[in-house]
Scaffold this active site. Structure first.
Site, mmCIF file in Angstrom:
data_model
loop_
_atom_site.group_PDB
_atom_site.id
_atom_site.type_symbol
_atom_site.label_atom_id
_atom_site.label_comp_id
_atom_site.label_asym_id
_atom_site.label_seq_id
_atom_site.Cartn_x
_atom_site.Cartn_y
_atom_site.Cartn_z
ATOM 1 N N MET A 67 22.287 39.152 39.644
ATOM 2 C CA MET A 67 23.514 39.700 39.039
ATOM 3 C C MET A 67 23.368 41.203 38.918
ATOM 4 S SD MET A 67 25.221 38.956 35.279
ATOM 5 C CE MET A 67 23.741 39.280 34.321
ATOM 6 N N ASN A 68 24.421 41.952 39.267
ATOM 7 C CA ASN A 68 24.443 43.372 38.910
ATOM 8 C C ASN A 68 25.684 43.723 38.094
ATOM 9 O OD1 ASN A 68 25.006 43.249 41.981
ATOM 10 N ND2 ASN A 68 25.600 45.349 41.659
ATOM 11 N N ASP A 69 26.505 44.646 38.532
ATOM 12 C CA ASP A 69 27.529 45.247 37.664
ATOM 13 C C ASP A 69 28.467 44.257 36.969
ATOM 14 O OD1 ASP A 69 26.475 47.086 39.435
ATOM 15 O OD2 ASP A 69 28.402 47.798 40.185
ATOM 16 N N SER A 123 32.290 46.192 43.331
ATOM 17 C CA SER A 123 32.802 46.388 41.970
ATOM 18 C C SER A 123 34.237 46.883 41.887
ATOM 19 C CB SER A 123 31.878 47.339 41.219
ATOM 20 O OG SER A 123 30.708 46.625 40.892
ATOM 21 N N ARG A 135 34.155 53.837 46.495
ATOM 22 C CA ARG A 135 34.140 52.506 45.877
ATOM 23 C C ARG A 135 34.315 52.527 44.362
ATOM 24 N NH1 ARG A 135 28.907 53.534 47.861
ATOM 25 N NH2 ARG A 135 27.271 53.662 46.272
HETATM 26 C C1 FRU Z 1 26.537 49.788 41.456
HETATM 27 C C2 FRU Z 1 27.008 49.330 42.837
HETATM 28 C C3 FRU Z 1 28.459 49.705 43.074
HETATM 29 C C4 FRU Z 1 28.878 48.709 44.114
HETATM 30 C C5 FRU Z 1 28.123 47.472 43.688
HETATM 31 C C6 FRU Z 1 27.676 46.603 44.821
HETATM 32 O O1 FRU Z 1 25.403 49.085 41.027
HETATM 33 O O2 FRU Z 1 26.174 49.875 43.837
HETATM 34 O O3 FRU Z 1 28.662 51.042 43.476
HETATM 35 O O4 FRU Z 1 30.262 48.501 44.125
HETATM 36 O O5 FRU Z 1 26.997 47.924 42.950
HETATM 37 O O6 FRU Z 1 27.111 45.407 44.351
#
Ligand code: FRU
Length: 532
Positions: A20-22, A82, A147
């Site tokens: 999981m990220n953002d 994101s 983005r």
């Molecule tokens: C930030 C990021 C965003 C991108 C997303 C991809 O952590 O790099 O810029 O949209 O994660 O997972």
């Protein structure tokens, strides 16, 4: 294979397994809190990104839903990155997100709920007009640096605005687009803001603030301050400035003394990235979500079967000084407070330590305040000490000072072979006392592979007439600390090998020569939330 759950948290947001990220598109809609997030359905490594989705009625317990957005059309076939939600007139939520197209270009897409009468908003449909914003030779947008659209705001001229993170060479850009109908977007001639030498601006966030509570994202007007937050790809930290939004020119101007580069203000001086706020109209507050990235090296988190946690959502507002924000964990989290331990007010002499027992130290919430600080013992502040993180790493927990270190040792093993120390030091500056807050991870784990960087921040508190408070939310592999009532926040990700579960201990300590009084100390065992 099943994930290794030793270090999973008990009340922080995380999926059952995988990467999981953002946090994406958080919102409150018809009494339900929604969180979407960047997720890899196939593994614990970044890749195959979709928008996973969970909902909550109490902002504490979360129910997983089917992924809301996943690659299924040219505009996002290589990933759904994101973005944000905006609630359009008629109470209609809309998602703008970045898609990765067949040429690997970054483009912006729209999705709307399939069925507005479903408050869970399970199904989303993509606009036939996608992509709505795309890099072309004409608009000179860099196709690999375009983005993360923000929540849009509607101006008094009935025109929507949104910003997209970008860069040109080393200059960070918040590219501005405008639209009358949310479908046809036109790039503005000038970005909302830009700054030299910062590198790529990821996940921008732009919103109005006040010291009285949250403001709806569309609020503009005389005297209203705005915040612009940027996630710097180069340093992986979230920086913000407070400033003014000039509506006529559609430009944001940071206040003087509020800088947007590596010396700027941060939401959090530890691990906290790609954050995003939303306005909670039910409780009239602005809420901040942020991603706490890993301190395990990649092969180890892949082996563990999961990676990434979301920080406890925070209420954020403008400080009375109007120079910085203040953050505090949402009050809902206090519902998880179980068994409470209060310590009577007592003097903590230099060189002493006090165990806070009878709480589950690996899953706890602690609030401690210090008063009667022997200020005459403060060492002189050297004017060259401008970098708090560096100062904290030079003066680790074991370095005795005049005033401090005093604070908490958390996730500590009985023999103190392992601990994370969150503490203050106070110095005598030119015409005021300077309060330093540190989170020292250098002894957090016997595992040599984890990231043990020490973090630090200055806290704008005057110890001559204010108590100095610290709150730490401890959750197995997370320590989220709030100094000075939320004026400085530091989040650490730690992987103890001894201080696990019931083997973890919690202490208050003072290794300075001056004494301090613990004027208040309450600790709670935290109950487990039902998360996904
Ligand atoms: C930030 C990021 C965003 C991108 C997303 C991809 O952590 O790099 O810029 O949209 O994660 O997972």
């Amino acid at each position: 294979t099943n994930p290794d759950n030793t270090y999973r948290t008990s009340y922080h947001f995380q999926p059952p397994k995988n990467w999981m990220n953002d946090p994406n598109g958080p919102m409150m809609y018809k009494g339900i809190y929604h969180l979407f997030y960047q997720y890899n359905p196939y593994g614990a490594d970044w890749g195959n990104i979709v928008w996973a989705h969970s909902t909550s009625v109490d902002f504490v317990n979360w129910t997983p839903r089917a992924p809301a957005i996943f690659p299924d059309q040219p505009g996002d076939i290589n990933g759904c990155w994101s973005g944000s939600t905006t609630i359009l007139p008629g109470y209609k939520p809309a998602i703008l997100y970045t898609g990765i197209d067949p040429q690997k270009s970054q483009v912006q897409n729209l999705a709307v709920p399939k069925n507005l009468s479903d408050p869970l908003l399970i199904e989303w449909v993509k606009s036939p007009y996608n992509p709505l914003m795309a890099p072309t030779n004409l608009n000179q947008i860099n196709a690999s640096s375009f983005r993360d659209p923000t929540t849009s705001w509607l101006g008094p001229d009935k025109t929507w605005r949104v910003i997209i993170g970008s860069k040109r060479h080393r200059r960070g850009l918040a590219i501005l687009y405008r639209s009358k109908d949310f479908v046809h977007w036109v790039k503005a001639k000038h970005p909302l803001h830009s700054a030299k030498d910062t590198g790529m601006w990821e996940c921008p966030d732009f919103f109005p603030v006040s010291s009285q509570g949250g403001l709806d994202t569309n609020t503009v007007g005389l005297g209203i301050k705005h915040v612009l937050k940027l996630s710097l790809d180069d340093t992986k930290h979230d920086y913000y400035t407070v400033g003014m939004y000039n509506l006529d020119k559609d430009r944001y101007v940071p206040d003087k003394g509020s800088v947007d580069n590596d010396t700027g203000l941060r939401y959090d001086y530890g691990k906290f990235y790609a954050s995003k706020t939303f306005y909670d109209s039910a409780k009239k507050r602005r809420i901040l979500w942020g991603w706490i990235n890993e301190s395990l090296p990649q092969p180890e988190y892949v082996k563990q079967g999961w990676s990434g946690i979301q920080a406890i959502p925070r209420s954020i507002w403008l400080d009375k000084s109007e120079k910085q924000l203040v953050q505090w964990p949402i009050m809902e989290i206090e519902k998880l407070r179980g068994n409470r331990v209060d310590m009577p007010s007592s003097v903590l002499k230099g060189g002493s330590m006090l165990e806070i027992s009878s709480v589950t130290a690996a899953q706890a919430d602690v609030e401690i305040s210090f008063g009667e600080i022997e200020l005459e013992k403060a060492e002189l502040m050297d004017p060259s000490w401008t970098n708090p993180q560096l100062l904290c790493s030079r003066k680790a927990t074991s370095v005795k000072g005049g005033l401090g270190p005093f604070g908490l040792k958390v996730l500590a093993s009985k023999d103190l072979k392992e601990y994370t120390a969150v503490f203050f030091r106070i110095f005598k500056g030119h015409n005021k006392y300077v309060v330093l807050m540190c989170s020292d991870q250098s002894r957090s784990s016997l595992n040599h592979n984890t990231d043990k960087t020490t973090y630090g921040a200055f806290v704008e508190v005057d110890p001559t007439n204010e108590q100095l408070s610290l709150r730490s939310l401890i959750d197995h592999s997370i320590v989220e600390s709030f100094g000075g009532g939320g004026k400085a926040c530091i989040t650490a990700r730690v992987y103890p090998t001894l201080a696990i579960g019931n083997w973890a201990h919690l202490y208050a300590f003072n290794y300075g020569s001056g004494s301090v009084r613990i004027s208040k100390l309450s600790a709670w065992s935290m109950k487990k939330a039902l998360i996904n």
